[in-house]
Design a protein around this motif. Structure first.
Motif, PDB file in Angstrom:
ATOM      1  N   VAL A  47      25.759 -78.340 -17.205  1.00 31.85           N
ATOM      2  CA  VAL A  47      25.509 -77.441 -18.337  1.00 31.85           C
ATOM      3  C   VAL A  47      26.828 -77.030 -18.992  1.00 31.85           C
ATOM      4  CG1 VAL A  47      24.803 -75.066 -18.837  1.00 31.85           C
ATOM      5  CG2 VAL A  47      23.280 -76.577 -17.546  1.00 31.85           C
ATOM      6  N   THR A  48      27.784 -76.696 -18.144  1.00 28.82           N
ATOM      7  CA  THR A  48      29.079 -76.259 -18.671  1.00 28.82           C
ATOM      8  C   THR A  48      29.787 -77.390 -19.397  1.00 28.82           C
ATOM      9  OG1 THR A  48      29.258 -74.684 -16.863  1.00 28.82           O
ATOM     10  CG2 THR A  48      31.268 -75.179 -18.073  1.00 28.82           C
ATOM     11  N   HIS A  49      29.675 -78.596 -18.823  1.00 28.56           N
ATOM     12  CA  HIS A  49      30.295 -79.746 -19.473  1.00 28.56           C
ATOM     13  C   HIS A  49      29.662 -80.016 -20.835  1.00 28.56           C
ATOM     14  CE1 HIS A  49      32.374 -83.384 -20.134  1.00 28.56           C
ATOM     15  NE2 HIS A  49      31.314 -84.163 -19.973  1.00 28.56           N
ATOM     16  N   ALA A  50      28.342 -79.949 -20.860  1.00 24.33           N
ATOM     17  CA  ALA A  50      27.647 -80.160 -22.141  1.00 24.33           C
ATOM     18  C   ALA A  50      28.110 -79.126 -23.167  1.00 24.33           C
ATOM     19  CB  ALA A  50      26.136 -80.057 -21.925  1.00 24.33           C
ATOM     20  N   TYR A  51      28.239 -77.894 -22.692  1.00 23.12           N
ATOM     21  CA  TYR A  51      28.659 -76.832 -23.601  1.00 23.12           C
ATOM     22  C   TYR A  51      30.094 -77.056 -24.071  1.00 23.12           C
ATOM     23  CZ  TYR A  51      29.978 -72.336 -25.476  1.00 23.12           C
ATOM     24  OH  TYR A  51      30.440 -71.359 -26.297  1.00 23.12           O
ATOM     25  N   GLU A  52      30.905 -77.508 -23.146  1.00 24.57           N
ATOM     26  CA  GLU A  52      32.314 -77.715 -23.486  1.00 24.57           C
ATOM     27  C   GLU A  52      32.454 -78.729 -24.625  1.00 24.57           C
ATOM     28  OE1 GLU A  52      36.414 -79.624 -22.383  1.00 24.57           O
ATOM     29  OE2 GLU A  52      34.497 -80.456 -21.751  1.00 24.57           O
ATOM     30  N   HIS A  81      40.226 -78.822 -20.209  1.00 23.23           N
ATOM     31  CA  HIS A  81      39.019 -78.021 -20.243  1.00 23.23           C
ATOM     32  C   HIS A  81      39.304 -76.544 -20.492  1.00 23.23           C
ATOM     33  CE1 HIS A  81      36.067 -81.033 -19.168  1.00 23.23           C
ATOM     34  NE2 HIS A  81      37.045 -81.587 -18.503  1.00 23.23           N
ATOM     35  N   ALA A  82      40.566 -76.226 -20.573  1.00 17.87           N
ATOM     36  CA  ALA A  82      40.892 -74.809 -20.617  1.00 17.87           C
ATOM     37  C   ALA A  82      41.293 -74.340 -22.019  1.00 17.87           C
ATOM     38  CB  ALA A  82      42.006 -74.496 -19.629  1.00 17.87           C
ATOM     39  N   GLY A  83      40.951 -75.108 -23.001  1.00 18.20           N
ATOM     40  CA  GLY A  83      41.296 -74.705 -24.362  1.00 18.20           C
ATOM     41  C   GLY A  83      40.347 -73.634 -24.886  1.00 18.20           C
TER      42      GLY A  83
END
Ligand SMILES: [Zn+2]
Ligand SMILES: [Zn+2]
Length: 375
Positions: A47-52, A81-83
């Motif tokens: 989910v987090t990856h999709a959101y990213e 991933h931290a942008g």
């Protein structure tokens, strides 16, 4: 594999705000406190990856046109991933304990490796040598023997964190308020405090100390060779084991010999007459006096190889060679009698040399040509 839109449960036309809303809702539901199921972590990652991807307009455009991001899917947890003012890794660490919520840290740690360099002479590299060194490292405090405490006192449980070494802190994030664990500032994460520290080491359990030691430099070392001495480096804090000591060798240049691998090269000047007539010469080498045979008719640049008189092979047996480069010296400052003799010799040998002929062969030229290719 379902699309990032499917994962978030939004349509491909969803606005940024809708995507954000969907992500918040899912992420909250997948929080391990609410949903301790074994695959919650994996689903949260998806989910987090999709959101990213979908929350970044540029990444979303790439994803919409190519069906994946950046043309290749690096998976979750890679760099970048931290942008966007939102540290995904932090959220992960908070939710899934990657930040090490495994109790207080130990004061006792292994010390660091230490590196010193030592100069030796070429002869030492040929035969090996015992070398005395002064080493300056941390050593376990002799007064408290690494306990860090004065006398028989003991570290006491930290009042601030109750001995856990960690304090909980509320952090604002896209998911709202989340609790995150941070090392306790009062005890530096150790869970205990030293109320009555040892005087000598100020409660560190180690002090700096200079000591002399003799190391065995093996035969065959070269500049850059490192000798590893286990457990002779910096002592760790609170009685922790010492790291290793690395001694890096520097071999001084020698006035006479040039080293090439394990071979040694030197030049021997011989008078023209000796080169022409031949002679026996005694030579002083690292291995003492050697007799060498200069043959009659020796040319400048010829090499006499003394087998096994070079540098000892560091690994394996045997030694390199000593290569003596013969250099024929033309006489200078002759008196009249010598000059007359040489003129007579030239005449006898029909060597009234007036016409030269260039040739690209022999001696130094052949060697140069081998090295440079055709010239
Ligand atoms: Zn001490
Ligand atoms: Zn504490």
């Amino acid at each position: 594999m379902s699309s990032h839109y499917d994962v978030l449960g939004v349509s491909p036309e969803a606005t940024g705000e809708e995507i954000k809303k969907a992500y918040r809702k899912l992420a909250r539901n997948l929080h391990p406190d609410m949903n301790p199921g074994p695959d919650a972590s994996d689903r949260f990652k998806a989910v987090t990856h999709a959101y990213e991807v979908l929350s970044d307009p540029q990444k979303r455009r790439v994803y919409d046109t190519t069906g994946n991001e950046n043309g290749n899917d690096s998976g979750f947890g890679g760099a970048g991933h931290a942008g966007q003012g939102f540290a995904f890794q932090d959220i992960f660490d908070t939710f899934f304990g990657a930040g090490g919520s495994s109790g207080p840290a130990s004061r006792v740690r292994r010390g660091q490796d230490a590196l010193i360099s030592v100069r030796v002479e070429l002869k030492d590299a040929v035969f090996g040598v015992n070398k005395k060194l002064d080493v300056d490292t941390a050593v376990t405090c002799p007064t408290c023997e690494g306990s860090c405490c004065r006398g028989n006192s003991q570290p006491e449980r930290c009042d601030i964190c109750g001995g856990s070494g960690q304090v909980q802190r509320a952090v604002r994030s896209i998911l709202g308020q989340v609790m995150t664990a941070a090392p306790c500032g009062s005890c530096e994460g150790f869970g205990t405090v030293i109320k009555d520290p040892c005087n000598e080491c100020n409660g560190q359990g180690r002090i700096r100390s200079r000591r002399s030691m003799t190391i065995k430099v093996p035969a065959g070392v070269a500049t850059g060779t490192r000798i590893q001495l286990g457990g002779q480096g910096e002592a760790g804090p609170a009685g922790g084991p010492a790291g290793d000591l690395y001694v890096e060798i520097r071999v001084n240049n020698d006035a006479t010999y040039v080293r090439d691998g394990d071979d040694l090269h030197a030049t021997l000047n011989i008078p023209m007459t000796a080169a022409a007539l031949g002679t026996e010469v005694s030579l002083e080498t690292f291995d003492g006096g050697q007799q060498i045979d200069v043959k009659a008719g020796t040319q400048s640049g010829e090499i006499i190889t003394l087998k096994g008189l070079g540098v000892t092979h560091l690994r394996g047996y045997g030694r390199g060679d000593l290569k003596v480069h013969l250099q024929v010296e033309t006489p200078v400052r002759m008196d009249q009698a010598q000059e007359d003799l040489l003129r007579q010799l030239a005449k006898l040998r029909s060597e009234q040399y007036t016409e030269g002929k260039l040739a690209a062969s022999g001696g130094m030229f052949a060697k140069l040509r081998d090295r440079l290719g055709n010239f």
